[in-house]
Design an enzyme around this catalytic site. Structure first.
Site, PDB file in Angstrom:
ATOM      1  N   GLU A 277       0.836  -1.207   0.000  1.00 27.43           N
ATOM      2  CA  GLU A 277       0.000   0.000   0.000  1.00 27.43           C
ATOM      3  C   GLU A 277       0.875   1.263   0.000  1.00 27.43           C
ATOM      4  O   GLU A 277       0.559   2.240  -0.689  1.00 27.43           O
ATOM      5  CB  GLU A 277      -0.935  -0.020   1.207  1.00 27.43           C
ATOM      6  CG  GLU A 277      -2.175   0.823   1.018  1.00 27.43           C
ATOM      7  CD  GLU A 277      -3.333   0.332   1.884  1.00 27.43           C
ATOM      8  OE1 GLU A 277      -4.184  -0.397   1.366  1.00 27.43           O
ATOM      9  OE2 GLU A 277      -3.376   0.679   3.070  1.00 27.43           O
ATOM     10  N   GLU A 280       2.109   1.708  -3.486  1.00 29.43           N
ATOM     11  CA  GLU A 280       1.003   2.142  -4.363  1.00 29.43           C
ATOM     12  C   GLU A 280       0.730   3.637  -4.152  1.00 29.43           C
ATOM     13  O   GLU A 280       0.554   4.395  -5.110  1.00 29.43           O
ATOM     14  CB  GLU A 280      -0.250   1.322  -4.014  1.00 29.43           C
ATOM     15  CG  GLU A 280      -1.429   1.602  -4.926  1.00 29.43           C
ATOM     16  CD  GLU A 280      -2.673   0.783  -4.528  1.00 29.43           C
ATOM     17  OE1 GLU A 280      -2.680   0.138  -3.464  1.00 29.43           O
ATOM     18  OE2 GLU A 280      -3.652   0.826  -5.300  1.00 29.43           O
ATOM     19  N   CYS A 307      -8.589  -2.512   3.480  1.00 24.39           N
ATOM     20  CA  CYS A 307      -8.545  -3.748   4.281  1.00 24.39           C
ATOM     21  C   CYS A 307      -9.801  -4.012   5.099  1.00 24.39           C
ATOM     22  O   CYS A 307      -9.998  -5.124   5.565  1.00 24.39           O
ATOM     23  CB  CYS A 307      -7.300  -3.783   5.168  1.00 24.39           C
ATOM     24  SG  CYS A 307      -7.054  -2.307   6.115  1.00 24.39           S
ATOM     25  N   SER A 327      -7.510   1.291  -2.693  1.00 21.90           N
ATOM     26  CA  SER A 327      -6.266   0.538  -2.918  1.00 21.90           C
ATOM     27  C   SER A 327      -6.521  -0.819  -3.568  1.00 21.90           C
ATOM     28  O   SER A 327      -7.502  -1.502  -3.254  1.00 21.90           O
ATOM     29  CB  SER A 327      -5.563   0.341  -1.569  1.00 21.90           C
ATOM     30  OG  SER A 327      -4.538  -0.604  -1.700  1.00 21.90           O
ATOM     31  N   LYS A 366     -15.518 -10.057   7.948  1.00 23.10           N
ATOM     32  CA  LYS A 366     -14.422 -10.877   7.386  1.00 23.10           C
ATOM     33  C   LYS A 366     -14.951 -12.208   6.870  1.00 23.10           C
ATOM     34  O   LYS A 366     -14.364 -12.825   5.981  1.00 23.10           O
ATOM     35  CB  LYS A 366     -13.340 -11.116   8.448  1.00 23.10           C
ATOM     36  CG  LYS A 366     -12.483  -9.885   8.719  1.00 23.10           C
ATOM     37  CD  LYS A 366     -11.425  -9.716   7.654  1.00 23.10           C
ATOM     38  CE  LYS A 366     -10.768  -8.352   7.759  1.00 23.10           C
ATOM     39  NZ  LYS A 366     -10.014  -7.989   6.563  1.00 23.10           N
ATOM     40  N   GLU A 369     -16.021 -11.341   3.482  1.00 22.52           N
ATOM     41  CA  GLU A 369     -14.850 -11.119   2.620  1.00 22.52           C
ATOM     42  C   GLU A 369     -14.250 -12.452   2.155  1.00 22.52           C
ATOM     43  O   GLU A 369     -13.963 -12.632   0.966  1.00 22.52           O
ATOM     44  CB  GLU A 369     -13.786 -10.324   3.384  1.00 22.52           C
ATOM     45  CG  GLU A 369     -12.507 -10.106   2.597  1.00 22.52           C
ATOM     46  CD  GLU A 369     -11.464  -9.332   3.388  1.00 22.52           C
ATOM     47  OE1 GLU A 369     -11.276  -8.141   3.141  1.00 22.52           O
ATOM     48  OE2 GLU A 369     -10.840  -9.926   4.286  1.00 22.52           O
ATOM     49  N   GLU A 374     -13.980 -13.625  -5.722  1.00 19.37           N
ATOM     50  CA  GLU A 374     -12.622 -13.301  -6.189  1.00 19.37           C
ATOM     51  C   GLU A 374     -11.556 -13.773  -5.190  1.00 19.37           C
ATOM     52  O   GLU A 374     -10.365 -13.714  -5.479  1.00 19.37           O
ATOM     53  CB  GLU A 374     -12.473 -11.794  -6.467  1.00 19.37           C
ATOM     54  CG  GLU A 374     -12.546 -10.881  -5.263  1.00 19.37           C
ATOM     55  CD  GLU A 374     -13.966 -10.400  -4.967  1.00 19.37           C
ATOM     56  OE1 GLU A 374     -14.912 -11.154  -5.249  1.00 19.37           O
ATOM     57  OE2 GLU A 374     -14.108  -9.293  -4.428  1.00 19.37           O
ATOM     58  N   CYS A 511     -10.677  -2.236  14.327  1.00 24.71           N
ATOM     59  CA  CYS A 511     -11.019  -3.651  14.569  1.00 24.71           C
ATOM     60  C   CYS A 511     -11.165  -4.007  16.041  1.00 24.71           C
ATOM     61  O   CYS A 511     -11.840  -4.979  16.367  1.00 24.71           O
ATOM     62  CB  CYS A 511      -9.946  -4.545  13.986  1.00 24.71           C
ATOM     63  SG  CYS A 511      -9.937  -4.470  12.218  1.00 24.71           S
TER      64      CYS A 511
HETATM   65 FE1  HC1 Z   1      -8.511  -6.119  11.334  1.00 26.86          FE
HETATM   66 FE2  HC1 Z   1      -6.873  -6.294   9.382  1.00 26.86          FE
HETATM   67  S1  HC1 Z   1      -6.619  -4.904  11.173  1.00 26.86           S
HETATM   68  S2  HC1 Z   1      -9.060  -5.570   9.144  1.00 26.86           S
HETATM   69  O1  HC1 Z   1      -9.245  -4.653  11.874  1.00 26.86           O
HETATM   70  O2  HC1 Z   1      -6.270  -5.007   8.100  1.00 26.86           O
HETATM   71  O3  HC1 Z   1     -10.819  -7.967  11.287  1.00 26.86           O
HETATM   72  O4  HC1 Z   1      -7.579  -7.070  14.014  1.00 26.86           O
HETATM   73  O5  HC1 Z   1      -7.212  -8.743  10.880  1.00 26.86           O
HETATM   74  O6  HC1 Z   1      -7.339  -8.350   7.202  1.00 26.86           O
HETATM   75  O7  HC1 Z   1      -4.122  -7.399  10.050  1.00 26.86           O
HETATM   76  C1  HC1 Z   1      -9.962  -7.266  11.416  1.00 26.86           C
HETATM   77  C2  HC1 Z   1      -7.999  -6.712  13.069  1.00 26.86           C
HETATM   78  C3  HC1 Z   1      -7.443  -7.621  10.659  1.00 26.86           C
HETATM   79  C4  HC1 Z   1      -7.084  -7.600   8.043  1.00 26.86           C
HETATM   80  C5  HC1 Z   1      -5.118  -6.973   9.712  1.00 26.86           C
END
Ligand code: HC1
Ligand code: SF4
Length: 573
Positions: A277, A280, A307, A327, A366, A369, A374, A511
């Site tokens: 990142e 980028e 993220c 990103s 998550k 996700e 994809e 998070c």
């Molecule tokens: Fe998160 Fe991440 S910080 S998004 O908050 O970018 O869920 O803890 O795991 O993928 O590393 C969540 C936390 C986590 C991702 C990272």
């Protein structure tokens, strides 16, 4: 400033915005269903009623304190009134408490016990509304809803999504979605903040526990865990520890006892994200400068972080025009998932065990996700399953593991090293701070301290920082809560704000305030968890992502000609 008389006691008040807060300050725990200090006042449940000196009743959550005001909190009239409300709620509630997942943590159950409801004088009006368990993250059971409206306000006021609302009238009143659709058919972003405030079992995490046990018992599977940054400072709360207690070593020990074969830290994935990142962002800034030199100035949209899966879905739905500015990096969870699968394919090329990656996450989105098409290749997912902090705590309890007594254990190799930069991802501002560490090559404590004071840290919903990098002024915006993100986007669009990079996390505080974390959550709890995260960073011998030996090994190993697997649109194997 002033004094109130509460149950005959003089209580001083200052900034408290309602008498409920003054009453709580006096050490009296009035029951409430619909009051949350971080949401607007609704005043619907009527549980917090108090009596004034003339015998009139008022809702303490919606009445500001006044000097000389006198109230009583526990008169016979009030006790009768509270019991009546509870009996009415219970008469209209699916009371399968013995098998309800929320049993023991349900506020309706807790308050009914406290208030002393021993019988329900009204016949049960059993609702039979279909349960919505079709989505990846949240299960909605309207039969357990007590119409407090907390979820409606959380979805609207924290996220600005507003997919839940009241519908129908009288005894048919319900909280539902437009046209009664399932949550996955509307614009729900799976953040789960509705579930964080729900007092009963009406909104619950969609559990993947049984699938996890199945994989752990299958001898043909090698089960690999990755632990997200925020889990380590919250899971202890499920076992009587203080918020912010650092339990990484105990989590590793518990996962081994549960049968996981290899245990890694998602912070390694975060280290990869930092590098990708940061590069980028710099590429975009340089490109913009070159275009400007050629007299072709480009739109001033910042690069947005990618993220947080709830933010990502929100951006796709609400701002498709901005997607080119989000990103291209896959999230740390997904980067690490694909890297583990690639590395293990190479490491174990001579055995035919299936590699199964289970991510332990503070987040309900998550799950969504990991299930996105994809993020799979020929039907095989890069992250096979996501277990939230609360689900892991349940598995630990079900297996009879005494968490508090576990001896700390270390992560496994080849990804056994993490950096502080990767761990601070778990708190709002952490992504930006970690990226800034990558740009500043001076490896001294003063540089790190200057970055931490740049404005990226703290619990404010919107933060701004300006940092000098190679003679340029780089502007960073940090927001948590999608409603805050929307306001910032509007300002950027109108040209009222200018940023080079904007970090967006959907959950309050980042998070650490994810909906998969232990409940209750409030700003005090989140502050303590954030403190825990910064403590882990402070104790970490490796502060920067690029100094993590596991990362160096990856860039000179499987990523040497395969770096595109870390990016969304280029992720085609
Ligand atoms: Fe998160 Fe991440 S910080 S998004 O908050 O970018 O869920 O803890 O795991 O993928 O590393 C969540 C936390 C986590 C991702 C990272
Ligand atoms: Fe709203 Fe988030 Fe709940 Fe979906 S998960 S209904 S977006 S609060």
């Amino acid at each position: 400033m002033g004094n109130m008389i509460i149950d005959g006691q003089i209580v001083e008040f200052g900034e408290e915005k309602n008498i409920l807060a003054v009453i709580r300050k006096a050490g009296i725990e009035l029951p409430t269903f619909c009051y949350h200090s971080e949401l607007s006042v609704y005043g619907a449940c009527r549980m917090c009623m108090v009596e004034d000196k003339w015998g009139g009743t008022l809702t303490s959550c919606s009445t500001p304190p006044k000097d000389g005001m006198e109230v009583r909190t526990n008169t016979e009239k009030l006790k009768k009134h509270r019991k009546m409300i509870l009996e009415l709620l219970l008469a209209n509630h699916d009371r399968d408490c013995t098998t309800c997942e929320k049993s023991g943590r349900c506020r309706l159950q807790e308050i009914a016990l406290k208030v002393g409801v021993k019988q329900i004088r009204f016949g049960q009006e059993k609702k039979e509304i279909p349960v919505d368990d079709l989505g990846p993250s949240i299960v909605r059971n309207p039969n357990k809803c007590i119409l407090c409206g907390d979820c409606v306000r959380a979805c609207q006021e924290i996220q600005g999504v507003g997919v839940l609302d009241f519908a129908y009238r009288g005894s048919n009143l319900q909280v539902t979605t437009a046209f009664n659709k399932a949550l996955h058919q509307v614009d729900c972003v799976n953040c789960g903040q509705c579930r964080v405030v729900c007092p009963t079992g009406a909104l619950m995490i969609k559990k993947d526990i049984d699938r996890a046990y199945e994989a752990l018992q299958d001898r043909n599977k090698r089960v690999i865990a990755q632990i997200a940054p925020a889990v380590r400072v919250a899971i202890g709360e499920e076992f009587g520890m203080e918020p912010g207690a650092i339990t990484t070593g105990k989590i590793v020990a518990a996962l081994r006892k549960l049968g996981f074969d290899q245990i890694f830290d998602t912070a390694v994935g975060a280290d990869l994200t930092v590098i990708e990142e940061a590069e980028e962002l710099m590429e975009r800034i340089q490109n913009r400068e070159q275009q400007a030199k050629k007299g072709k100035p480009q739109a001033q949209f910042p690069l947005f972080s990618s993220c947080c899966p709830a933010w990502f879905k929100y951006a796709e739905q609400k701002h498709p025009d901005l997607m080119g500015h989000v990103s291209s990096c896959r999230s740390p969870q997904q980067m690490f998932g694909v890297v583990i699968k690639e590395e293990f394919k190479k490491l174990y090329k001579n055995d035919d065990k299936e590699n199964v990656v289970i991510a332990i996450m503070p987040c309900t989105a998550k799950k969504f996700e990991a299930a996105r098409p994809e993020n799979s290749n020929n039907g095989i997912r890069d992250v096979d399953m996501v277990i939230t902090t609360q689900e892991l705590a349940i598995m630990i309890q079900q297996s009879g593991i005494v968490f508090g007594e576990l001896e700390d254990e270390a992560l496994d190799m080849p990804f056994g090293f993490t950096s502080g930069a990767g761990v601070i991802f778990g708190v709002s501002g952490g992504v930006s701070e970690a990226v800034l560490r990558y740009y500043f090559k001076e490896k001294n404590a003063a540089t790190l301290q200057n970055i931490s004071y740049s404005g990226v840290r703290g619990m404010e919903g919107v933060k701004e920082a300006s940092v000098e990098i190679d003679g340029r002024n780089v502007r960073i915006g940090v927001v948590h809560g999608l409603k805050n993100a929307e306001s910032l986007i509007k300002k950027i669009e109108k040209g009222e704000e200018r940023f080079d990079f904007v970090e967006v996390m959907a959950c309050p505080g980042g998070c650490i305030g994810g909906a998969g974390q232990p409940i209750p959550q409030n700003s005090d709890v989140r502050k303590k968890r954030a403190k825990g995260i910064y403590k882990v960073d402070k104790a970490s011998p490796i502060k920067r992502s690029e100094d993590n030996p596991a990362i160096e090994a990856l860039y000179s190993g499987i990523l040497i000609s395969n770096r595109e697997i870390l990016h969304r649109h280029k992720h085609k194997k």
